[in-house]
Write a protein that holds these residues in place. Structure first.
Motif, mmCIF file in Angstrom:
data_model
loop_
_atom_site.group_PDB
_atom_site.id
_atom_site.type_symbol
_atom_site.label_atom_id
_atom_site.label_comp_id
_atom_site.label_asym_id
_atom_site.label_seq_id
_atom_site.Cartn_x
_atom_site.Cartn_y
_atom_site.Cartn_z
ATOM 1 N N PRO A 72 111.882 -13.880 43.234
ATOM 2 C CA PRO A 72 112.356 -13.518 44.574
ATOM 3 C C PRO A 72 111.572 -12.376 45.214
ATOM 4 O O PRO A 72 111.490 -12.293 46.445
ATOM 5 C CB PRO A 72 113.815 -13.116 44.324
ATOM 6 N N LEU A 73 110.962 -11.500 44.390
ATOM 7 C CA LEU A 73 110.181 -10.391 44.939
ATOM 8 C C LEU A 73 108.946 -10.907 45.671
ATOM 9 O O LEU A 73 108.693 -10.535 46.820
ATOM 10 C CB LEU A 73 109.754 -9.432 43.822
ATOM 11 N N TRP A 74 108.169 -11.785 44.994
ATOM 12 C CA TRP A 74 106.958 -12.255 45.670
ATOM 13 C C TRP A 74 107.270 -13.309 46.728
ATOM 14 O O TRP A 74 106.556 -13.435 47.718
ATOM 15 C CB TRP A 74 105.894 -12.698 44.678
ATOM 16 N N GLN A 75 108.350 -14.051 46.549
ATOM 17 C CA GLN A 75 108.709 -15.048 47.556
ATOM 18 C C GLN A 75 109.204 -14.387 48.836
ATOM 19 O O GLN A 75 108.905 -14.853 49.944
ATOM 20 C CB GLN A 75 109.751 -16.002 46.984
ATOM 21 N N ALA A 76 109.933 -13.287 48.709
ATOM 22 C CA ALA A 76 110.468 -12.600 49.883
ATOM 23 C C ALA A 76 109.360 -12.031 50.756
ATOM 24 O O ALA A 76 109.526 -11.910 51.976
ATOM 25 C CB ALA A 76 111.410 -11.476 49.449
ATOM 26 N N GLN A 77 108.218 -11.687 50.144
ATOM 27 C CA GLN A 77 107.126 -11.128 50.931
ATOM 28 C C GLN A 77 106.075 -12.183 51.294
ATOM 29 O O GLN A 77 105.014 -11.858 51.818
ATOM 30 C CB GLN A 77 106.475 -9.958 50.186
ATOM 31 N N GLY A 78 106.405 -13.465 51.070
ATOM 32 C CA GLY A 78 105.524 -14.551 51.493
ATOM 33 C C GLY A 78 104.252 -14.693 50.689
ATOM 34 O O GLY A 78 103.265 -15.262 51.170
ATOM 35 N N THR A 79 104.247 -14.193 49.465
ATOM 36 C CA THR A 79 103.053 -14.253 48.628
ATOM 37 C C THR A 79 102.742 -15.690 48.201
ATOM 38 O O THR A 79 103.647 -16.455 47.875
ATOM 39 C CB THR A 79 103.245 -13.376 47.375
ATOM 40 N N THR A 80 101.472 -16.025 48.211
ATOM 41 C CA THR A 80 100.998 -17.296 47.668
ATOM 42 C C THR A 80 100.696 -17.078 46.191
ATOM 43 O O THR A 80 99.886 -16.209 45.851
ATOM 44 C CB THR A 80 99.718 -17.757 48.387
ATOM 45 N N ALA A 81 101.357 -17.814 45.311
ATOM 46 C CA ALA A 81 101.225 -17.575 43.871
ATOM 47 C C ALA A 81 100.690 -18.799 43.160
ATOM 48 O O ALA A 81 101.108 -19.929 43.434
ATOM 49 C CB ALA A 81 102.567 -17.171 43.270
ATOM 50 N N LEU A 82 99.739 -18.568 42.251
ATOM 51 C CA LEU A 82 99.258 -19.598 41.326
ATOM 52 C C LEU A 82 99.611 -19.140 39.924
ATOM 53 O O LEU A 82 99.290 -18.011 39.522
ATOM 54 C CB LEU A 82 97.742 -19.790 41.435
ATOM 55 N N LEU A 83 100.251 -20.020 39.183
ATOM 56 C CA LEU A 83 100.798 -19.688 37.868
ATOM 57 C C LEU A 83 100.277 -20.663 36.827
ATOM 58 O O LEU A 83 100.390 -21.881 36.994
ATOM 59 C CB LEU A 83 102.324 -19.771 37.931
ATOM 60 N N VAL A 84 99.688 -20.146 35.763
ATOM 61 C CA VAL A 84 99.318 -20.963 34.609
ATOM 62 C C VAL A 84 100.399 -20.790 33.551
ATOM 63 O O VAL A 84 100.771 -19.667 33.206
ATOM 64 C CB VAL A 84 97.951 -20.546 34.040
ATOM 65 N N THR A 85 100.918 -21.896 33.053
ATOM 66 C CA THR A 85 101.917 -21.841 31.990
ATOM 67 C C THR A 85 101.813 -23.084 31.122
ATOM 68 O O THR A 85 101.352 -24.134 31.586
ATOM 69 C CB THR A 85 103.348 -21.730 32.568
ATOM 70 N N HIS A 86 102.221 -22.956 29.864
ATOM 71 C CA HIS A 86 102.302 -24.111 28.972
ATOM 72 C C HIS A 86 103.738 -24.612 28.851
ATOM 73 O O HIS A 86 103.992 -25.583 28.145
ATOM 74 C CB HIS A 86 101.754 -23.752 27.588
ATOM 75 N N SER A 87 104.657 -23.950 29.534
ATOM 76 C CA SER A 87 106.062 -24.333 29.466
ATOM 77 C C SER A 87 106.419 -25.180 30.681
ATOM 78 O O SER A 87 106.374 -24.701 31.819
ATOM 79 C CB SER A 87 106.950 -23.080 29.424
ATOM 80 N N LEU A 88 106.798 -26.432 30.443
ATOM 81 C CA LEU A 88 107.180 -27.302 31.553
ATOM 82 C C LEU A 88 108.427 -26.774 32.251
ATOM 83 O O LEU A 88 108.520 -26.799 33.487
ATOM 84 C CB LEU A 88 107.419 -28.723 31.046
ATOM 85 N N ALA A 89 109.407 -26.315 31.482
ATOM 86 C CA ALA A 89 110.631 -25.795 32.084
ATOM 87 C C ALA A 89 110.324 -24.582 32.955
ATOM 88 O O ALA A 89 110.890 -24.428 34.048
ATOM 89 C CB ALA A 89 111.640 -25.443 31.001
ATOM 90 N N GLU A 90 109.426 -23.718 32.492
ATOM 91 C CA GLU A 90 109.048 -22.546 33.274
ATOM 92 C C GLU A 90 108.332 -22.957 34.557
ATOM 93 O O GLU A 90 108.559 -22.367 35.626
ATOM 94 C CB GLU A 90 108.148 -21.635 32.438
ATOM 95 N N ALA A 91 107.480 -23.975 34.471
ATOM 96 C CA ALA A 91 106.781 -24.464 35.659
ATOM 97 C C ALA A 91 107.771 -24.965 36.706
ATOM 98 O O ALA A 91 107.660 -24.647 37.894
ATOM 99 C CB ALA A 91 105.801 -25.573 35.270
ATOM 100 N N VAL A 92 108.757 -25.754 36.271
ATOM 101 C CA VAL A 92 109.747 -26.289 37.208
ATOM 102 C C VAL A 92 110.594 -25.156 37.786
ATOM 103 O O VAL A 92 110.894 -25.135 38.988
ATOM 104 C CB VAL A 92 110.643 -27.341 36.521
ATOM 105 N N TRP A 93 110.963 -24.210 36.956
ATOM 106 C CA TRP A 93 111.826 -23.121 37.393
ATOM 107 C C TRP A 93 111.135 -22.234 38.430
ATOM 108 O O TRP A 93 111.733 -21.832 39.429
ATOM 109 C CB TRP A 93 112.242 -22.270 36.192
ATOM 110 N N LEU A 94 109.851 -21.926 38.213
ATOM 111 C CA LEU A 94 109.162 -20.945 39.042
ATOM 112 C C LEU A 94 108.492 -21.536 40.276
ATOM 113 O O LEU A 94 108.325 -20.840 41.283
ATOM 114 C CB LEU A 94 108.091 -20.217 38.214
ATOM 115 N N ALA A 95 108.096 -22.809 40.220
ATOM 116 C CA ALA A 95 107.162 -23.336 41.218
ATOM 117 C C ALA A 95 107.826 -24.160 42.306
ATOM 118 O O ALA A 95 108.923 -24.701 42.146
ATOM 119 C CB ALA A 95 106.090 -24.160 40.520
ATOM 120 N N ASP A 96 107.113 -24.267 43.426
ATOM 121 C CA ASP A 96 107.433 -25.215 44.492
ATOM 122 C C ASP A 96 106.646 -26.507 44.313
ATOM 123 O O ASP A 96 106.962 -27.531 44.919
ATOM 124 C CB ASP A 96 107.070 -24.621 45.858
#
Length: 257
Positions: free
Chosen positions: A180-204
């Motif tokens: 919510p911190l980076w989303q509230a300020q409109g940040t564009t985020a790229l995330l590398v993860t090996h966790s599918l659940a984490e990818a679904v939870w964090l990403a659009d």
């Protein structure tokens, strides 16, 4: 704080490392301003290389990256890009708070001790502001690095396995509190993860990458409500997206476009 979020454009990116290792070949993608995108794929497929190219830390052998139309190295120098890689890379002679505050100084922002303290509290380091990295555990150093990446309110945030070095309980709490911190300020985020659940939870959006050299083999939307609430991970919609990503990862190499 930056006055707007930034779109990222990657065109025909190619990167070959010494020894002829083709990490990226002809990679094309656009990342919408304010969107969080997860990159998943086999180990060594080029995910971290892509982040380094977007950050301007490495130059492509071919193609280009543009962030709001400008070269990434230029954007990084003006403080528009923050990076949290697997190695926290804290300066050993500075305290946790000083390491976080250093990012503000390098981005030519006014010092904001209150914001530093707030972020340290959010990542679970309240009471350790004056502690140097050598006296922190690996997970605590990683949490300090995440706070450092967020303190400048960047336009672009690049995260390489940001929660990989922390325990499961802390990982879940950070995944709940920090987006919510980076989303509230409109940040564009790229995330590398090996966790599918984490990818679904964090990403659009989730991009599934092929074995090296990295190519997109699936582009999966994650139309789940924000903020993500406890219990969402058990919902049919969440499980469906996770299963779609797993199926794309499991597709035989011969089926990749």
């Amino acid at each position: 704080m930056q006055d707007s979020s930034a779109g990222i454009s990657c065109r025909a990116l190619t990167k070959t490392w010494p020894g002829g290792v083709h990490a990226v070949a002809g990679f094309d993608a656009d990342f919408a301003a304010g969107q969080t995108t997860a990159l998943i794929g086999p180990s060594g497929c080029g995910k971290s290389t892509l982040l380094r190219l977007v950050a301007g830390l490495d130059l492509p052998d071919g193609g280009q990256v543009r962030i709001n139309g400008l070269d990434p190295a230029h954007q990084r120098r003006r403080g528009a890009i923050s990076i949290a890689f697997q190695d926290p890379s804290l300066l050993p002679w500075l305290s946790a708070a000083q390491n976080v505050a250093l990012a503000q100084k390098l981005a030519r922002q006014h010092a904001d001790p209150g914001k530093v303290a707030h972020l340290l509290r959010l990542v679970g380091l309240e009471g350790f502001a004056a502690t140097r990295p050598a006296a922190l555990s690996g997970g605590m150093r990683q949490r300090a690095a995440i706070a450092r990446a967020l303190v400048t309110a960047p336009q672009v945030l690049l995260l390489d396995e940001p929660f990989g070095a922390v325990d499961e309980l802390t990982r879940r709490q950070l995944a709940q509190d920090l987006p919510p911190l980076w989303q509230a300020q409109g940040t564009t985020a790229l995330l590398v993860t090996h966790s599918l659940a984490e990818a679904v939870w964090l990403a659009d959006r989730i991009l599934v990458l092929s074995p090296r050299p990295a190519r997109i083999i699936a582009d999966i939307a994650v139309p789940l409500p924000r903020p993500r609430r406890p219990g969402l991970a058990d919902s049919p919609a969440f499980r469906r997206i996770e299963a779609e990503a797993r199926a794309a990862l499991s597709a035989p190499a011969s089926a990749c476009p």
